[in-house]
Design a protein around this motif. Structure first.
Motif, PDB file in Angstrom:
ATOM      1  N   PRO A  72      41.577  40.289  46.055  1.00  0.00           N
ATOM      2  CA  PRO A  72      42.933  39.734  46.042  1.00  0.00           C
ATOM      3  C   PRO A  72      43.465  39.522  47.454  1.00  0.00           C
ATOM      4  N   LEU A 119      44.111  41.913  39.061  1.00  0.00           N
ATOM      5  CA  LEU A 119      44.231  43.002  40.013  1.00  0.00           C
ATOM      6  C   LEU A 119      43.677  44.301  39.454  1.00  0.00           C
ATOM      7  N   VAL A 162      43.219  34.862  44.702  1.00  0.00           N
ATOM      8  CA  VAL A 162      42.124  35.782  44.400  1.00  0.00           C
ATOM      9  C   VAL A 162      40.823  35.055  44.709  1.00  0.00           C
TER      10      VAL A 162
END
Length: 767
Positions: free
Chosen positions: A423, A9, A414
């Motif tokens: 994501p 992330l 993802v």
């Protein structure tokens, strides 16, 4: 391996990303008619396109004169019409005929509505492919009215709202039509056969070849006003305003007022309120961005350059974007690229990816098989995480899993595409905790032939034993291995450990003896006995009876009785069941009229209990009578006093019961009538001024059982009514203060002695 989700992330870049254009169905440079997979299918000028809430894509295959369907798993089929055969015929499937259908829409029940352009009709197709004419005679015109008398002028755009109203863009007559729930056609906006570019209401507004239309998130109609090069909005009341475009041809991305289009053909809307435009002769897909500073941008395609190339937005090419729709399922645009004979798809990486599960609720049983998809499915690689742990990585956009641990489980994904890392949202699933199934036994699992053992499952909502039985308990008489599958309240399954049953040499059967009938009145004891004199356990309805271990057992209520013997070596045998029935007398009840009266007056006694065959009355004064008549029996008391009344009822089975009401009938002279002592009072005036003193006119007293108070004004108009003593009149009428003055009241009530009375009077409303 791409590492943990947390580290991934951190790599996401939130700048604007280029859209991705791909061919969803059809074969490039190939025209024709072929059903099959999306990659095998061919089309002939796919013109209009729509997506149902279930994810089915419907297409007007214009020059094939048919309606096509693409299922969510990518299979192309023909819903209605016969390829290459034009006409105007209602019917089912291939027996129906269309003539160059240009536009369509679909409702929540998968009914498809078709703008059958060259037939000048609106057609309806049910999910099984049955085609009917929904509106239009087939003649060219602009006649409003019933469906079988209305006419259209080359209908093209069509949409249906959540209430079932259908809207149609009449292309060559320059008007927008509306079809109500009774299939009546009206002109909503525009002036028939009069082209122009004018905002306004109803026929004051002017269009020039309105083409595609859709509904925005507020329920307004959006129209691609083709030859005016504008996008317009129509309110449900027919008020027309311009959203975007200055009227000049061009491809200027700018503010709504300064932007330009070049023959826009269709429009679509996403759940965020963004408007997508199939900008026909610019060969592009445009988007109208909402917000405080709305603007028009080019989403995909190169202005002025046609082609069929897929890829990122800046190199993608279109030829004829005649239809466009937004899929709420995949969050992508689907485009009918008519003269490329392709169905194209536009994916926006800026919208991210999201998970959808093949189940309807966010709860699961541990043993459930779960299928999770990620949309869009155009990316190179997908990593799946369960509780932030990577469990699958590869090109597939799906995950299958089973036997999850109980508790809250989280799924994330993802996607990877070229240099992009995208994501997903988070899917949360509560996995139920399931209690392991068990089996308890009554009796030994090793017993003599002819005996049995009772297997009792742990508690559940449903049961399935290994021998096919579906009861919570199982009487086993045969040797074998037994287990049970238990379904709990959450519909989760658990299978018990197995129980091994062994049957050995027979013992003398254990028997039950009894002296008397198997049917008896409740409270009349019946003695059961058995031929075994030790290690006895009596059982009722399959359950052991506490402290019932003697050779005899006294039964006082009905049920299924057995007796069990356990040998010194642990062998258990159980008797055959005996079913005993006890009869009861229904609860007795009676009424007396009147209960309070003077000597010499006849008193009526009525039995209110059903199911009795014999009734005996004891009137409390030394006299009694048998009487089964439902109309009752009359009795006259000679002396004053309070008398006990006794009703003795007997059923057909001979069971009896007695109901006694002490001092229930009162015989006395009028001078002692307690009616004169009612504690009831109503004031003659009240002052609703809010000082807490005499603000409400209400009935005072403690002897009231039921009541109805009505207050009327001097003209006899009812201004207040109450059936509750605690609710009085506060001096208002119709939520406003009533005029000062005198009002009449009527009070009907019953007192503690069930005597009904009426009181009338006047009350003054003072300041």
């Amino acid at each position: 391996m791409k590492g943990t989700l947390t580290s991934i992330l951190l790599l996401v870049v939130y700048s604007a990303l280029a859209q991705i254009v791909g061919t969803f169905s059809g074969i490039r440079d190939s025209v024709g008619f072929t059903d099959g997979t999306a990659q095998e299918a061919t089309f002939n000028n796919p013109h209009g396109i729509a997506i149902s809430p279930q994810g089915n894509i419907y297409i007007c295959d214009r020059f094939n004169h048919i309606i096509r369907k693409i299922s969510p798993d990518g299979v192309v089929s023909t819903l209605a019409g016969n390829p290459g055969n034009l006409g105007d015929i209602d019917g089912q499937g291939s027996s129906a005929r269309f003539y160059e259908p240009w536009g369509l829409c679909v409702d929540a029940d998968e009914n498809v509505y078709v703008a059958d352009t060259r037939n000048n009709k609106i057609r309806k197709i049910t999910p099984d492919g049955t085609v009917t004419t929904y509106a239009g005679t087939g003649n060219y015109g602009t006649t409003d009215g019933p469906y079988n008398a209305s006419t259209f002028g080359q209908p093209v755009g069509i949409e249906i709202d959540n209430d079932g109203y259908v809207y149609v863009a009449d292309h060559s007559t320059h008007i927008i039509r509306k079809i109500d729930l009774d299939q009546n056609v009206i002109t909503l906006a525009g002036s028939a056969f009069l082209s122009g570019d004018q905002d306004g209401t109803g026929n004051q507004a002017l269009f020039n070849r309105p083409y595609g239309l859709t509904l925005d998130i507020n329920g307004d109609i959006l129209v691609a006003d083709e030859w005016n090069h504008k996008i317009k909005r129509i309110s449900p009341e027919g008020v027309v305003t311009t959203i975007a475009g200055n009227g000049a041809t061009g491809n200027i991305d700018s503010t709504l007022e300064a932007s330009t289009f070049h023959y826009p053909w269709d429009v679509a809307v996403d759940p965020l309120g963004r408007i997508y435009v199939a900008d026909g002769l610019n060969y592009t897909i445009r988007r109208i961005e909402p917000g405080n500073s709305p603007e028009v941008i080019t989403l995909a395609g190169t202005p002025g350059i046609l082609g069929s190339q897929d890829g990122n937005a800046d190199i993608a090419r279109f030829v004829s974007t005649t239809g466009i729709t937004f899929s709420a399922l995949t969050r992508e645009l689907y485009v009918a690229d008519a003269y490329n004979n392709l169905i194209r798809r536009v994916t926006d990486p800026n919208d991210g990816i999201y998970l959808t599960a093949g189940f309807d609720v966010n709860t699961s049983c541990p043993e459930d098989f779960l299928h999770i998809d990620v949309y869009p499915d155009v990316y190179d690689q997908y990593d799946f995480y369960l509780d932030d742990e990577l469990i699958k990585s590869g090109p597939e956009n799906w995950l299958d899993t089973v036997n999850l641990a109980s508790g809250e489980r989280t799924f994330r994904a993802v996607a990877f595409y070229e240099a992009l890392i995208i994501p997903s949202d988070t899917l949360i699933l509560d996995v139920f905790e399931v209690s392991p199934a068990t089996i308890d036994t009554i009796g030994e699992t090793t017993f003599f032939e002819g005996d049995s053992v009772l297997l009792i499952s742990s508690f559940g909502d449903a049961y399935f034993w290994s021998n096919g039985e579906v009861t919570p308990t199982l009487k086993v008489t045969e040797e074998g291995i037994y287990n049970v599958e238990v379904t709990d309240a959450n519909n989760c399954l658990s299978i018990s450990p197995s129980v091994d049953i062994t049957v050995i040499e027979d013992l003398d059967p254990i028997l039950i003896f009894y002296d008397g009938p198997t049917e008896f009145c409740r409270g009349e004891p019946l003695i059961l006995s058995t031929n075994y004199d030790q290690e006895i356990q009596w059982i009722k309805d399959g359950w052991p009876i506490a402290a019932a271990n003697d050779t005899t057992y006294q039964v006082v209520e009905g049920g299924v009785y057995q007796v069990q013997f356990t040998s010194e070596i642990g062998i258990t045998i159980i008797s055959e069941p005996i079913s005993l029935t006890t009869y009861t007398v229904p609860p007795l009840d009676f009424r007396v009229e009147p209960r309070i009266t003077k000597p010499g007056t006849e008193v009526l006694f009525v039995n209110l209990t059903e199911g009795l065959t014999s009734v005996r009355w004891d009137f409390g004064d030394g006299s009694s009578v048998n009487n089964n008549d439902s109309t009752g029996v009359e009795h006259t008391y000679a002396q004053e006093g309070a008398y006990d009344i006794r009703l003795i009822g007997t059923t057909a089975e001979g069971c009896s019961d007695t109901l006694t009401r002490e001092e229930y009938v009162i015989i006395q002279n009028d001078s002692n009538n307690p009616i004169n002592g009612d504690d009831v009072f109503l004031p003659t005036a009240f002052t609703p001024n809010g000082d807490g003193n005499n603000d409400v006119f209400f009935v005072r007293g403690t002897d009231i059982m039921t009541m109805e108070l009505r207050v009327v004004n001097q003209w006899g108009e009812l201004i207040f009514e109450s059936r509750a003593q605690e609710r009085g009149w506060d001096g208002t009428y119709n939520n406003k203060p009533a005029p000062l003055g005198n009002y009449h009241y009527i009070l009907n009530y019953s007192n503690l002695l069930d005597i009904n009375r009426t009181v009338r009077g006047t009350v003054s409303l003072l300041k």
